[in-house]
Motif scaffolding. Sequence first.
Motif, PDB file in Angstrom:
ATOM      1  N   ASP A   1       0.831  -1.201   0.000  1.00 53.50           N
ATOM      2  CA  ASP A   1       0.000   0.000   0.000  1.00 53.50           C
ATOM      3  C   ASP A   1       0.870   1.256   0.000  1.00 53.50           C
ATOM      4  O   ASP A   1       0.571   2.228  -0.670  1.00 53.50           O
ATOM      5  N   LEU A   2       1.950   1.210   0.772  1.00 53.68           N
ATOM      6  CA  LEU A   2       2.792   2.379   0.985  1.00 53.68           C
ATOM      7  C   LEU A   2       4.220   2.077   0.529  1.00 53.68           C
ATOM      8  O   LEU A   2       4.685   0.943   0.642  1.00 53.68           O
ATOM      9  N   VAL A   3       4.917   3.134   0.062  1.00 47.38           N
ATOM     10  CA  VAL A   3       6.300   2.942  -0.387  1.00 47.38           C
ATOM     11  C   VAL A   3       7.208   4.006   0.233  1.00 47.38           C
ATOM     12  O   VAL A   3       6.784   5.138   0.482  1.00 47.38           O
ATOM     13  N   SER A   4       8.451   3.598   0.468  1.00 43.52           N
ATOM     14  CA  SER A   4       9.491   4.494   0.971  1.00 43.52           C
ATOM     15  C   SER A   4      10.763   4.275   0.158  1.00 43.52           C
ATOM     16  O   SER A   4      11.765   3.797   0.688  1.00 43.52           O
ATOM     17  N   PRO A   5      10.759   4.648  -1.126  1.00 47.79           N
ATOM     18  CA  PRO A   5      11.921   4.326  -1.967  1.00 47.79           C
ATOM     19  C   PRO A   5      13.207   4.938  -1.390  1.00 47.79           C
ATOM     20  O   PRO A   5      13.279   6.152  -1.165  1.00 47.79           O
ATOM     21  N   LEU A   6      14.192   4.069  -1.168  1.00 44.21           N
ATOM     22  CA  LEU A   6      15.388   4.457  -0.415  1.00 44.21           C
ATOM     23  C   LEU A   6      16.041   5.722  -0.976  1.00 44.21           C
ATOM     24  O   LEU A   6      16.481   6.581  -0.222  1.00 44.21           O
ATOM     25  N   ASN A   7      16.048   5.870  -2.312  1.00 39.19           N
ATOM     26  CA  ASN A   7      16.745   6.996  -2.940  1.00 39.19           C
ATOM     27  C   ASN A   7      15.850   8.203  -3.195  1.00 39.19           C
ATOM     28  O   ASN A   7      16.280   9.171  -3.826  1.00 39.19           O
ATOM     29  N   LEU A   8      14.620   8.148  -2.724  1.00 41.32           N
ATOM     30  CA  LEU A   8      13.682   9.270  -2.896  1.00 41.32           C
ATOM     31  C   LEU A   8      13.125   9.654  -1.526  1.00 41.32           C
ATOM     32  O   LEU A   8      11.986   9.349  -1.182  1.00 41.32           O
ATOM     33  N   PRO A   9      13.927  10.349  -0.724  1.00 40.56           N
ATOM     34  CA  PRO A   9      13.545  10.573   0.677  1.00 40.56           C
ATOM     35  C   PRO A   9      12.290  11.421   0.872  1.00 40.56           C
ATOM     36  O   PRO A   9      11.739  11.434   1.974  1.00 40.56           O
ATOM     37  N   VAL A  10      11.816  12.116  -0.168  1.00 38.91           N
ATOM     38  CA  VAL A  10      10.571  12.885   0.021  1.00 38.91           C
ATOM     39  C   VAL A  10       9.344  11.991   0.089  1.00 38.91           C
ATOM     40  O   VAL A  10       8.268  12.444   0.490  1.00 38.91           O
ATOM     41  N   TRP A  11       9.496  10.747  -0.317  1.00 38.96           N
ATOM     42  CA  TRP A  11       8.385   9.794  -0.188  1.00 38.96           C
ATOM     43  C   TRP A  11       8.705   8.789   0.908  1.00 38.96           C
ATOM     44  O   TRP A  11       9.550   7.895   0.734  1.00 38.96           O
TER      45      TRP A  11
END
Lengths: 318, 318
Positions: B85-95
């Motif tokens: 449901d949710l993502v925290s892409p390691l290289n995109l800290p704004v998400w």
Amino acid sequence: MSVNPTVALALDFGGTKTEAALVDESGRVVAGTRFRQSTGGAANSAQLSAAVTSVVQRAVAAMPAGATLLGVGIGSAGPVHAVGDLVSPLNLPVWRRFALRDLVADQVAKRFPDVPVVLRMDGLCITLAEHWVGAARGYNNVMGMIVSTGIGGGLILDGRTVSGPTGNAGHIGHVEVAGFDDPCACGGRGCVEAIASGPKTVAWARSQGWHGATGEDLAASFAQGDVIASAAFRRSGRAIGQAIASATSLVDLDVVVIGGGFSNATPVLFDHVREAVATRGEFDFVTKVQVLPSGLSGDGPLIGAAALVHRAEMVTPN
Amino acid sequence: MSVNPTVALALDFGGTKTEAALVDESGRVVAGTRFRQSTGGAANSAQLSAAVTSVVQRAVAAMPAGATLLGVGIGSAGPVHAVGDLVSPLNLPVWRRFALRDLVADQVAKRFPDVPVVLRMDGLCITLAEHWVGAARGYNNVMGMIVSTGIGGGLILDGRTVSGPTGNAGHIGHVEVAGFDDPCACGGRGCVEAIASGPKTVAWARSQGWHGATGEDLAASFAQGDVIASAAFRRSGRAIGQAIASATSLVDLDVVVIGGGFSNATPVLFDHVREAVATRGEFDFVTKVQVLPSGLSGDGPLIGAAALVHRAEMVTPN
């Protein structure tokens, strides 16, 4: 126990002994049905077979009047082959690709010709036991670990056992640990078993000048404030934690349950395991894994073998 | 392509770009339906959302007349949460814990209100693609690996995807490697990603006196007989092989398929991977694992995202 119980015949086959018992639907060994014979690396193949036959026959003979035999579950030291038909217990070199399942099935069939006979690695059976009656109740993603003369284990993922195409999934003892390079019996280097088993921990402590001989000695020295013993538990606990962090990175576990003789040496061992897991601070899916001591009695291996029958819906088929 | 195709809308969301396309039942991108936008660590959250919205809307608009949309599959850079449901892409800290699945579902629902929308980690999607149309066809126990700027992957065990309770199973990049102690972005040390990714391999070669800048440079130097480049591929290949041996010990794999830009640098990398696996000579269930190069084209990530829909029977539900 009910008057007409439904039981499984459980066999635990290991490097130093084999045991059989009847286990009821609630995960309890039926009183008076547990039998034991020693095995050991000095035994020849016929002696190993005789030990298995003896305990199985005695357990069969102990069936209470009115009881129903649902099936036979066998937990064996690994490696195994063909997902539970053949076994090659590492410490019993006279058995290589030995048809242990058929040996047991033939004995049981003399009185109960139609019951299923299922064999899996002992580490998987222990994991099923922890999930059934032990510390992993209620979790769907579990690794069981035994830290003793070796390090073994088993996996339950998404509520089902993982055996793999050959039946050898769960060999956590042969997951490598960074920062080490000790040679391992498997041919690799730096496997957690080569660092943190009871005998390897003792050997390291002795290499540092400690003079005891066993894991119990090491626990006693630790209790008396011995600096080397303290360092030895820290070193092995952290190595175990590192292997758990790797395993959790790969398969995303809820809980790891650790049993086996050496895991009982001191609760401080668990503190060091958890410290090592906690270093993976950027990944909460790793640090969330709980590390718990076994919730099983000495009946655990037999209860786990019986779980292959009583909890068959969790067991991935061959 | 048939006249009235049944298609999946596939979205691949990564650290540097996002792409969407329609993929048919045979695992092919429908011509003219593939759209791309860049992402990147400099983008703010609104820009990332706009990039996703743009490619999804264009793919929706590209639906051929008469085609049926079976569902939407999303492969995302991880970590993820709540199994997709949710993502925290390691290289995109704004998400962080961003509701990417809902963002996509809302866009698609404007025209197709009732289709399922499934999100999984990109490494799992690649593994599904290898199983569907790539090098892992016919195998039930597969690990897909991407060796590129990082190292990621995914698992299929007993013919089903493994996601784990949080959706993060398959993080092979954070399995430790014995003999190393390099600090890793996850907080641990000696993870294979910290040793053998493209950038880490290049950095090691430079530390030894090599003067290039990229994985392509390193491959070119190797082709010219450069001794440091040769040592760098050996070092990284063996580290990857060690991680594969650990993973196979734990989950008993049939085949590991390796893709990603750096894996294409030289076939010699694969020789070193296999050498490291072969050291585990006492355990044939480890040495039996096949290590193969990816059988996918550049469409692989989109085909894998589409497999979440077209091969839904393999995908463990949330």
